[in-house]
Design a protein around this motif. Structure first.
Motif, PDB file in Angstrom:
ATOM      1  N   ARG A 141       0.834  -1.199   0.000  1.00  0.00           N
ATOM      2  CA  ARG A 141       0.000   0.000   0.000  1.00  0.00           C
ATOM      3  C   ARG A 141       0.873   1.256   0.000  1.00  0.00           C
ATOM      4  NH1 ARG A 141      -2.748  -3.373   3.783  1.00  0.00           N
ATOM      5  NH2 ARG A 141      -4.786  -4.043   2.968  1.00  0.00           N
ATOM      6  N   ILE A 142       1.881   1.274   0.866  1.00  0.00           N
ATOM      7  CA  ILE A 142       2.767   2.443   0.972  1.00  0.00           C
ATOM      8  C   ILE A 142       3.520   2.664  -0.336  1.00  0.00           C
ATOM      9  CG2 ILE A 142       4.823   3.329   2.142  1.00  0.00           C
ATOM     10  CD1 ILE A 142       3.802   1.888   4.672  1.00  0.00           C
ATOM     11  N   ALA A 143       3.987   1.581  -0.946  1.00  0.00           N
ATOM     12  CA  ALA A 143       4.728   1.700  -2.204  1.00  0.00           C
ATOM     13  C   ALA A 143       3.842   2.296  -3.306  1.00  0.00           C
ATOM     14  CB  ALA A 143       5.257   0.334  -2.630  1.00  0.00           C
ATOM     15  N   LEU A 144       2.582   1.887  -3.356  1.00  0.00           N
ATOM     16  CA  LEU A 144       1.671   2.395  -4.391  1.00  0.00           C
ATOM     17  C   LEU A 144       1.315   3.863  -4.134  1.00  0.00           C
ATOM     18  CD1 LEU A 144      -0.664  -0.710  -4.670  1.00  0.00           C
ATOM     19  CD2 LEU A 144       0.790   0.186  -6.489  1.00  0.00           C
ATOM     20  N   ILE A 145       1.105   4.235  -2.875  1.00  0.00           N
ATOM     21  CA  ILE A 145       0.820   5.642  -2.550  1.00  0.00           C
ATOM     22  C   ILE A 145       2.031   6.502  -2.897  1.00  0.00           C
ATOM     23  CG2 ILE A 145       0.332   7.260  -0.677  1.00  0.00           C
ATOM     24  CD1 ILE A 145      -1.226   4.981   0.693  1.00  0.00           C
ATOM     25  N   ASP A 146       3.237   6.011  -2.575  1.00  0.00           N
ATOM     26  CA  ASP A 146       4.465   6.741  -2.926  1.00  0.00           C
ATOM     27  C   ASP A 146       4.620   6.885  -4.433  1.00  0.00           C
ATOM     28  OD1 ASP A 146       5.101   7.107  -0.297  1.00  0.00           O
ATOM     29  OD2 ASP A 146       6.643   5.547  -0.211  1.00  0.00           O
TER      30      ASP A 146
END
Length: 537
Positions: A420-425
């Motif tokens: 999730r964090i990688a996609l938001i970044d």
């Protein structure tokens, strides 16, 4: 003034509708006059609906009250607790609430999801600086509790913010006035597909204008090259950034997206807002967040709606489990479009159609119209037939709120917080890349450098002074009657933890008699429909 007879107790009451704070019983002329002076007259009709998270499911009105715009966050909290408690008594679990952007509803969101301290111990969260909201686990609810804001009202404001002449938007030192951009595009022979009135700030609730500016259709599918055509002009590139933000926000709640796409576009939206605020707050920038940014109401509702969508999808996956999350992947298709108060707009539109030549109606008429609406929905369910479309071709009933269609296949296994964090970044990085292109096209941006991704993530979306003071008692459900029916639980009619209340037992006996009479009436109606003689079996 309405005479009401209770079908259970046979008690007759005189009820007065139309005052602030709801209807009240009239016992004397002097008491009625005193209450009217104290309360004042109602000017608004507030409604609460339960929306089934099932494609094509019904939206059912469950609470209605007339007031004079005096609803507070405390009133919202009490109403929410009462609705959730009654729903739980009927085996319905309420998993989130949606407000229409009113200030008390936003304040309630902060009370539930942005309060001081670790009050509840267990929270649903995503460890990313742009996801400041977290949903607390409430034992009374048996679930995480969330309160979001309606994307439809927020999207209307995103458009009007960009075309209001008295509050021009600036990206650092570059104008982002969309109304002026449309005029300039027309002068330069650029075909945008927008109508002449799309830039009129007085026409606020124009969903069609919003879609034309974003270049998408009702399903969120890109159907216009407006962004590509405007990007060809260097002086319009900053406006294209805003229109991209607008497009992604619409697609987030109306398009058929994969879970990856939802997180990526959310990252762009949140990154764009953080970067924009940073640009306006940079040394040397003469424009300010107060005067040249989105209104505070619009900014907060945008962050809230995006945050809650991502948290809701995470909650779905955790509750369903990996296998069931893959099995019920269709839920990820229609849930975003259901996180909206648009269902109440359908209800109010239905109520207004009851009056041919009037734009407003009385509070008591509102109750009549809502009951008619419920009967109308029930009739479609019983008959198994859909109501005809309105004169403008808009479907009615369940067809109006049907889930979005899509056969997107994806693997949900391993969809953890790291992903999730990688996609938001990645969405934030796309925004930064676009900002670099805008800066390269404008020499006057030279004094406003673009930050790195890590520097951008240091921006704070919600300041600490927005946090509310919340206790466990603030979100505790009202005590519900737990009296067991005699002979069913071994309690012999005793309430859990004590002796049954005689008044409750008497009321239950009257309800039982009432249900018996209703069953007899239903049987008689069925006999008449079937044309059977009265003594037939």
């Amino acid at each position: 003034l309405v005479c009401e007879v209770c079908c259970v107790t046979k008690r007759v009451k005189l009820m007065l509708y139309g005052c602030n704070g709801g209807a009240f019983e009239v016992t004397s002329l002097s008491q009625m006059a005193e209450e009217i002076k104290k309360r004042g007259f109602a000017t608004n009709l507030y409604a609460v609906m339960l929306i089934a998270l099932v494609a094509g499911g019904l939206a059912i009105p469950v609470a209605l009250e007339g007031n004079a715009g005096t609803t507070s966050a405390v009133d919202i909290k009490l109403t929410t607790q009462r609705v959730v408690a009654v729903a739980a008594d009927h085996g319905i679990q309420v998993v989130t609430g949606v407000g229409d952007g009113a200030a008390p509803l936003r304040s309630f969101t902060f009370l539930v999801m942005f309060h001081v301290g670790d009050v509840f111990g267990n929270y649903l969260s995503i460890p990313h600086p742009f996801i400041p909201l977290k949903a607390p686990w409430l034992d009374d609810y048996g679930n995480y509790q969330m309160v979001t804001q309606d994307f439809m009202h927020d999207a209307w404001r995103i458009r009007t913010n960009a075309i209001t002449p008295t509050r021009p938007l600036w990206w650092g030192t570059i104008s982002m006035c969309i109304a002026a951009m449309l005029v300039q595009a027309k002068l330069n022979g650029i075909i945008t597909g927008c109508h002449a009135y799309d830039g009129d700030h007085k026409r606020k609730q124009e969903w069609g204008a919003l879609r034309r500016m974003a270049g998408v259709n009702e399903q969120g599918v890109v159907n216009s090259p407006i962004l590509e055509r405007l990007w060809e002009r260097d002086e319009l590139k900053a406006s294209v950034m805003y229109l991209t933000f607008m497009r992604y926000y619409l697609q987030l709640f109306t398009a058929v997206l994969t879970v990856d796409e939802i997180h990526h576009k959310s990252g762009f939206i949140l990154g764009f807002l953080a970067l924009w605020r940073r640009q306006l707050g940079s040394p040397g920038c003469t424009y300010t967040v107060t005067n040249n940014f989105l209104t505070n109401q619009t900014f907060q509702d945008t962050v809230i709606s995006v945050n809650c969508l991502l948290l809701f999808l995470k909650m779905l996956q955790e509750k369903l489990g990996e296998a069931n999350a893959r099995r019920f992947i269709h839920m990820y298709r229609f849930v975003p479009s259901y996180l909206s108060s648009r269902f109440l707009e359908y209800l109010f539109a239905f109520a207004r159609t009851e009056h041919r030549n009037a734009t407003s109606f009385s509070v008591y008429a509102g109750f009549v119209h809502v009951n008619h609406y419920v009967w109308f929905q029930e009739l479609m369910y019983i008959l198994g037939e859909q109501a005809p479309c309105s004169r403008r071709g808009v479907p009615q009933g369940p067809a109006r709120i049907d889930g979005r269609k899509g056969d997107v296949e994806e693997e949900l296994g391993g969809f953890d917080d790291a992903r999730r964090i990688a996609l938001i970044d990645a969405g934030c990085a796309e925004c930064l890349k676009l900002a670099h292109a805008v800066r390269a096209a404008h020499l006057q941006c030279g004094d406003l450098p673009i930050p790195t991704l890590d520097e951008l993530k240091g921006e704070v979306l919600f300041a600490e002074n927005l946090r509310k003071v919340c206790t466990r008692a603030d979100l505790k459900l009202p005590r519900r009657n737990t009296t067991a029916a005699a002979g069913t639980t071994g309690g012999g009619g005793a309430a859990a933890g004590g002796v049954a209340d005689p008044a409750v037992a008497e009321a239950q006996a009257k309800v039982s008699v009432c249900r018996t009479k209703i069953a007899a009436v239903e049987a008689e109606l069925k006999r008449r429909r079937e044309g059977r003689p009265r003594d037939a079996p």
